[in-house]
Scaffold this motif. Sequence first.
Motif, short mmCIF file in Angstrom:
data_model
loop_
_atom_site.label_atom_id
_atom_site.label_comp_id
_atom_site.label_asym_id
_atom_site.label_seq_id
_atom_site.Cartn_x
_atom_site.Cartn_y
_atom_site.Cartn_z
N LEU A 110 0.84 -1.20 0.00
CA LEU A 110 0.00 0.00 0.00
C LEU A 110 0.87 1.25 0.00
CD1 LEU A 110 -2.82 1.27 0.21
CD2 LEU A 110 -2.61 1.13 2.71
N ALA A 111 1.91 1.24 0.86
CA ALA A 111 2.84 2.38 0.89
C ALA A 111 3.51 2.56 -0.47
CB ALA A 111 3.90 2.16 1.98
N PHE A 112 3.94 1.44 -1.06
CA PHE A 112 4.57 1.50 -2.38
C PHE A 112 3.59 2.03 -3.42
CE2 PHE A 112 8.64 -1.05 -2.44
CZ PHE A 112 9.28 -0.24 -3.35
N ASN A 113 2.35 1.55 -3.37
CA ASN A 113 1.40 1.93 -4.41
C ASN A 113 0.99 3.39 -4.31
OD1 ASN A 113 0.65 0.40 -6.60
ND2 ASN A 113 -1.46 0.21 -5.94
N ILE A 114 0.97 3.92 -3.07
CA ILE A 114 0.73 5.35 -2.92
C ILE A 114 1.84 6.11 -3.64
CG2 ILE A 114 0.61 7.25 -1.26
CD1 ILE A 114 -0.49 5.14 0.75
N GLY A 115 3.08 5.64 -3.42
CA GLY A 115 4.22 6.25 -4.10
C GLY A 115 4.18 6.05 -5.61
N ASN A 116 3.71 4.87 -6.05
CA ASN A 116 3.63 4.61 -7.49
C ASN A 116 2.61 5.52 -8.17
OD1 ASN A 116 5.53 2.53 -7.31
ND2 ASN A 116 3.98 0.96 -6.96
N ALA B 89 4.58 15.69 -0.43
CA ALA B 89 5.33 15.85 -1.67
C ALA B 89 5.66 14.48 -2.26
CB ALA B 89 6.62 16.62 -1.42
N PRO B 90 5.32 14.22 -3.54
CA PRO B 90 5.52 12.91 -4.14
C PRO B 90 6.94 12.38 -4.01
CG PRO B 90 4.15 14.24 -5.57
CD PRO B 90 4.63 15.14 -4.47
N ALA B 91 7.96 13.22 -4.22
CA ALA B 91 9.34 12.74 -4.15
C ALA B 91 9.66 12.19 -2.76
CB ALA B 91 10.31 13.86 -4.52
N ALA B 92 9.15 12.84 -1.72
CA ALA B 92 9.40 12.37 -0.36
C ALA B 92 8.74 11.01 -0.12
CB ALA B 92 8.87 13.39 0.65
N ILE B 93 7.53 10.83 -0.66
CA ILE B 93 6.84 9.54 -0.54
C ILE B 93 7.69 8.45 -1.18
CG2 ILE B 93 4.82 8.19 -1.22
CD1 ILE B 93 3.20 10.75 -1.21
N LEU B 94 8.21 8.73 -2.36
CA LEU B 94 8.93 7.72 -3.13
C LEU B 94 10.23 7.30 -2.45
CD1 LEU B 94 8.28 9.17 -6.70
CD2 LEU B 94 7.29 7.11 -5.69
N VAL B 95 10.88 8.21 -1.74
CA VAL B 95 12.08 7.84 -1.01
C VAL B 95 11.71 7.03 0.24
CG1 VAL B 95 14.07 8.69 0.29
CG2 VAL B 95 13.43 9.78 -1.86
N PHE B 96 10.63 7.47 0.93
CA PHE B 96 10.24 6.81 2.17
C PHE B 96 9.85 5.35 1.97
CE2 PHE B 96 6.66 5.45 4.86
CZ PHE B 96 7.34 5.33 6.06
#
Length: 425
Positions: A113-119, A352-359
């Motif tokens: 779920l965390a990954f898909n939010i980032g995706n 911010a999307p970039a922060a999600i993708l790193v997290f």
Amino acid sequence: MTEQSPTSLSPEDEVRLAAVKKRAGRSAVIGAIFLMATSAIGPGFITQTATFTATMGAAFAFAILISILVDIAVQLNVWRMITSSGKRAGELANSAIPFSGHLIALLVVIGGLAFNIGNIAGGGLGLNALLGIDPKIGGILTAALAIIIFLVKKAGPVMDVVLVVLGVGMIVMTVVVAVIAQPPIGEALRQTFVPDELNFATITTIVGGTVGGYITYSGAHRYLDSGHTGPEQAGPVMRAAANGILVTGVMRYVLFLAILGVVASGVTLDLSGQGANPAGQAFGAVLGDAGLRIFGAIFWAAAISSVIGAAYTSATFLSTYTKKLAGGWPLQLATVAFIVVSLIVYLSIGTAPAAILVFVGGFNGLILPIGLTVFMYIGWFRRDLLGSKKYPMWLLIAGTLVTALTWYMGAVSIGPIFAFLGIGA
């Protein structure tokens, strides 16, 4: 004269049916390779690569090398065990240690779920760069297209074709940008093996973003759909897994070289996290507006393929709790529901999307060793579940060493990962 049963097939029909089944199995195998590959080179990895290359330079090559070595040990073991047993990861784990499969399934679904939010966030970033539309609208369009794919009656073959096209397209476009960027290849090769800087938080994040969470099991679960299971299929399974690792390894290193060329030329990427898009800036620095559009296409392709992979794999883990979701329409609808929930959360959090993708990479790197520990237990002590007592000792040793490494990296990295994001201290 005895009449032929209405359900019997003529010899010609049997040949045609066998050919159809063979093609379907081959499609599932190719789909498994690209499901693993495109999941491992999603928007999280692209953003992580831009972020860490900007801060570490050529030394980041060592982290990529470690991620590939971990990938080899993890994927070869997981693919072989799952396909030899003929069981999905959660069911296999439960057979070895009661309720361990339920724990793994819970962690994978949360991580997925965390990954898909980032995706989905990555899909928004990609369409923003490609077409100039608002990232939130881009995220909605990305999720909607993924949902349409899973609402098709025969979603599996459609998913396979989409993943192959997207995967090949990403690699070709990234190679072109890498060549134009003219990175310092000699320095990159040196620091691949002898880095000037070693950062375990970075390694944990990149491992989590390319191997951790649902990615560990995505290809193996899709391979089960090919029907080519059992210990006698170990050879083809290992070759398929190795091909997937090769595809991801090439893409990881080429993307790193493309961004390194930009950083080495003196361009400073914005890593503020407030709407920052470091990977897009790097591509724009190479080819101007055209580079930004190319980045958008690559990023969106990585995003939607990873949305498909994360949703499908996470949904397959739900079958650990109920057999009703083992396949067919129930599995497809569960996958669609997973995408919808991911989209709603993304639209609600406003991060911010970039922060999600790193997290999400760091988070999945922290849960990776738990599943690996169970699988190594199976390899050492419960080979009866794999249909054969024979299992490569070198593979078990490599898997055990990597499991210990991921536990260590997770322990020393949890603080820096959250501090990097300004979450706790």
